[in-house]
Scaffold this motif. Structure first.
Motif, PDB file in Angstrom:
ATOM      1  N   LEU A  97       0.829  -1.204   0.000  1.00  0.00           N
ATOM      2  CA  LEU A  97       0.000   0.000   0.000  1.00  0.00           C
ATOM      3  C   LEU A  97       0.865   1.257   0.000  1.00  0.00           C
ATOM      4  CD1 LEU A  97      -2.979   0.721  -0.001  1.00  0.00           C
ATOM      5  CD2 LEU A  97      -2.937   0.712   2.475  1.00  0.00           C
ATOM      6  N   LEU A  98       1.978   1.220   0.718  1.00  0.00           N
ATOM      7  CA  LEU A  98       2.898   2.355   0.736  1.00  0.00           C
ATOM      8  C   LEU A  98       3.512   2.564  -0.643  1.00  0.00           C
ATOM      9  CD1 LEU A  98       4.243   4.518   2.523  1.00  0.00           C
ATOM     10  CD2 LEU A  98       6.089   2.889   2.900  1.00  0.00           C
ATOM     11  N   LEU A  99       3.902   1.491  -1.296  1.00  0.00           N
ATOM     12  CA  LEU A  99       4.453   1.583  -2.647  1.00  0.00           C
ATOM     13  C   LEU A  99       3.463   2.230  -3.605  1.00  0.00           C
ATOM     14  CD1 LEU A  99       6.623   0.643  -4.810  1.00  0.00           C
ATOM     15  CD2 LEU A  99       5.156  -1.355  -5.063  1.00  0.00           C
ATOM     16  N   ILE A 100       2.233   1.782  -3.566  1.00  0.00           N
ATOM     17  CA  ILE A 100       1.205   2.306  -4.466  1.00  0.00           C
ATOM     18  C   ILE A 100       0.902   3.776  -4.173  1.00  0.00           C
ATOM     19  CG2 ILE A 100      -1.238   2.108  -5.084  1.00  0.00           C
ATOM     20  CD1 ILE A 100      -0.868  -0.968  -4.576  1.00  0.00           C
ATOM     21  N   THR A 101       0.756   4.115  -2.901  1.00  0.00           N
ATOM     22  CA  THR A 101       0.384   5.491  -2.573  1.00  0.00           C
ATOM     23  C   THR A 101       1.551   6.467  -2.732  1.00  0.00           C
ATOM     24  OG1 THR A 101       0.726   5.001  -0.214  1.00  0.00           O
ATOM     25  CG2 THR A 101      -1.530   4.891  -1.052  1.00  0.00           C
ATOM     26  N   LEU A 102       2.778   6.030  -2.463  1.00  0.00           N
ATOM     27  CA  LEU A 102       3.920   6.915  -2.695  1.00  0.00           C
ATOM     28  C   LEU A 102       4.072   7.224  -4.189  1.00  0.00           C
ATOM     29  CD1 LEU A 102       6.759   5.668  -0.317  1.00  0.00           C
ATOM     30  CD2 LEU A 102       5.525   7.823  -0.201  1.00  0.00           C
ATOM     31  N   GLU A 103       3.971   6.191  -5.015  1.00  0.00           N
ATOM     32  CA  GLU A 103       4.041   6.434  -6.462  1.00  0.00           C
ATOM     33  C   GLU A 103       2.878   7.290  -6.941  1.00  0.00           C
ATOM     34  OE1 GLU A 103       4.525   2.904  -8.789  1.00  0.00           O
ATOM     35  OE2 GLU A 103       6.255   2.262  -7.618  1.00  0.00           O
ATOM     36  N   GLY A 104       1.693   7.026  -6.406  1.00  0.00           N
ATOM     37  CA  GLY A 104       0.539   7.841  -6.765  1.00  0.00           C
ATOM     38  C   GLY A 104       0.722   9.294  -6.366  1.00  0.00           C
ATOM     39  N   GLY A 105       1.279   9.518  -5.178  1.00  0.00           N
ATOM     40  CA  GLY A 105       1.514  10.874  -4.729  1.00  0.00           C
ATOM     41  C   GLY A 105       2.543  11.611  -5.568  1.00  0.00           C
TER      42      GLY A 105
END
Length: 88
Positions: free
Chosen positions: A77-85
């Motif tokens: 989830l951190l990977l997805i949200t950091l890239e999304g951000g």
């Protein structure tokens, strides 16, 4: 959930926010969209991991297997949200 809030604020304030400021400052003056593109993925991560903990409570805080699963879910989830951000 206090540790998740600290973890969330540190990760997004030290990774996404400086990246957004660096990238967007090249295109002119900064506005509030820099802040919102950092806050939105942070909120998604925090509530995502909080929901997982609440759904698997107390196992996600006590049982070794669920603690490992929580770590994997938090990492993905951190990977997805950091890239999304960073790419918003």
């Amino acid at each position: 959930m206090g540790m998740e809030l600290i973890y969330c604020s540190i990760n997004f304030a030290t990774i996404v926010l400086p990246y957004r400021i660096t990238v967007w400052s090249q295109f002119g003056p900064l506005d509030t969209s820099v802040l919102w593109s950092t806050v939105l993925p942070a909120v998604v991560w925090f509530f995502g991991i909080s929901i997982f903990i609440l759904l698997r409570y107390p196992g996600s805080l006590v049982d070794k297997t669920w603690i490992q699963v929580r770590g994997i879910v938090a990492g993905l989830l951190l990977l997805i949200t950091l890239e999304g951000g960073m790419l918003m």
